[in-house]
Design a protein around this motif. Structure first.
Motif, PDB file in Angstrom:
ATOM      1  N   SER A 161      41.130  58.035  61.485  1.00  0.00           N
ATOM      2  CA  SER A 161      40.418  56.922  62.100  1.00  0.00           C
ATOM      3  C   SER A 161      40.307  57.121  63.599  1.00  0.00           C
ATOM      4  O   SER A 161      39.333  56.709  64.223  1.00  0.00           O
ATOM      5  CB  SER A 161      41.140  55.604  61.796  1.00  0.00           C
ATOM      6  N   TYR A 207      31.782  46.868  59.426  1.00  0.00           N
ATOM      7  CA  TYR A 207      32.605  47.809  60.190  1.00  0.00           C
ATOM      8  C   TYR A 207      32.688  49.151  59.459  1.00  0.00           C
ATOM      9  O   TYR A 207      32.745  49.189  58.227  1.00  0.00           O
ATOM     10  CB  TYR A 207      34.008  47.248  60.385  1.00  0.00           C
ATOM     11  N   LYS A 212      34.730  52.180  58.326  1.00  0.00           N
ATOM     12  CA  LYS A 212      36.102  52.642  58.147  1.00  0.00           C
ATOM     13  C   LYS A 212      36.201  53.440  56.851  1.00  0.00           C
ATOM     14  O   LYS A 212      35.488  53.167  55.881  1.00  0.00           O
ATOM     15  CB  LYS A 212      37.097  51.477  58.141  1.00  0.00           C
ATOM     16  N   ASN A 213      37.072  54.424  56.875  1.00  0.00           N
ATOM     17  CA  ASN A 213      37.249  55.322  55.716  1.00  0.00           C
ATOM     18  C   ASN A 213      35.931  55.940  55.273  1.00  0.00           C
ATOM     19  O   ASN A 213      35.674  56.139  54.081  1.00  0.00           O
ATOM     20  CB  ASN A 213      37.892  54.576  54.546  1.00  0.00           C
ATOM     21  N   GLY A 236      41.418  48.047  61.443  1.00  0.00           N
ATOM     22  CA  GLY A 236      40.582  47.961  60.266  1.00  0.00           C
ATOM     23  C   GLY A 236      40.540  46.592  59.615  1.00  0.00           C
ATOM     24  O   GLY A 236      39.890  46.408  58.586  1.00  0.00           O
TER      25      GLY A 236
END
Length: 257
Positions: free
Chosen positions: A83, A145, A147-148, A191
């Motif tokens: 991240s 958002y 993320k991952n 996150g």
């Protein structure tokens, strides 16, 4: 044999017995240690005494538990490192791609820095649209958002009475809205979406009609902190920690595919 000689002989024998017992004790301890080590390492399928089998099973269970914990912590560490490697440019490209594939060209969006360490966050305008000389604005929006490796919807904001603004506290930017006696601040940390809701209950102890909802902090929709009913002084103290950016209005742009 004279008495003196017998006494001397007995003392010698007693001394020898003590040495023998000490040696036996050491041998016994060594044997037990070796047996425990053998029980901990020998495959369960082999024919060994029941006690050793139980010890081996317990030892293997403990080792498995430790390995699982190490694996979990390692996975978390890897995710944290990954991240941190994600750049703002990568996130913005992902948002633009998401808009092209999933959002109509009649919709409006904004990308604002309210994520981890002020990383980019995608907003899609949903309600209260209006225009002025600085652009198009909204009172409500959907929040996305990256993320991952995916663009994920975090929340829908629809509680504002004014156009969406940006404020700052301790170096972190927040999506901001509210009214004359309530204020809501939103950001993404680690996150997770944090929603800070402040309500000015005036002097509700004397006038219960002025009693709003309690001031709280939510994470993923769950209350994680309750500040209770804030009277005017406490309300202004909490909201006073935030300062508006130089150009706080969030201007939304029409999506172009």
């Amino acid at each position: 044999m004279r008495k003196t000689e017998r006494n001397f002989t007995n003392k010698v024998l007693e001394s020898k017995r003590g040495d023998v017992q000490a040696v036996k004790s050491k041998i016994k301890s060594s044997v037990m240690a070796i047996a425990f080590l053998f029980a901990a390492t020998i495959p369960i399928g082999l024919s060994v005494p029941a006690g050793n089998v139980q010890a081996a099973a317990a030892q293997q269970k403990q080792v498995k538990k430790v390995n699982q914990k190490v694996k979990t912590n390692t996975s978390k560490a890897i995710q944290t490192i990954e991240s941190r490697k994600v750049t703002s440019s990568t996130m913005i490209k992902a948002y633009k791609k998401y808009l092209r594939k999933n959002v109509s060209n009649k919709k409006y969006y904004a990308i604002v820095n309210i994520g981890d360490n002020n990383a980019p966050v995608l907003l899609r305008g949903t309600q209260g649209a209006g225009n002025d000389k600085t652009g198009r604005h909204y009172t409500g929006c959907q929040i996305y958002y990256y993320k991952n490796g995916k663009v994920v919807k975090m929340d829908t904001f629809k509680d504002g009475g004014r156009w969406l603004l940006l404020s700052k506290k301790d170096g972190q930017n927040y999506l901001t809205n509210g009214g004359s006696d309530f204020s809501i601040r939103i950001c993404v940390k680690n996150g997770n979406l944090y929603r800070y809701q402040y309500y000015n209950n005036h002097n509700w102890k004397k006038n219960p009609e002025n009693k709003w909802a309690t001031s709280i902090v939510k994470m993923n929709g769950k209350v994680i902190k309750n500040m209770g009913y804030l009277e005017g002084t406490l309300y202004r103290r909490h909201t006073g920690y935030y300062t508006y950016l130089k150009n706080p209005e969030i201007s939304f742009t029409k999506n172009v595919k």
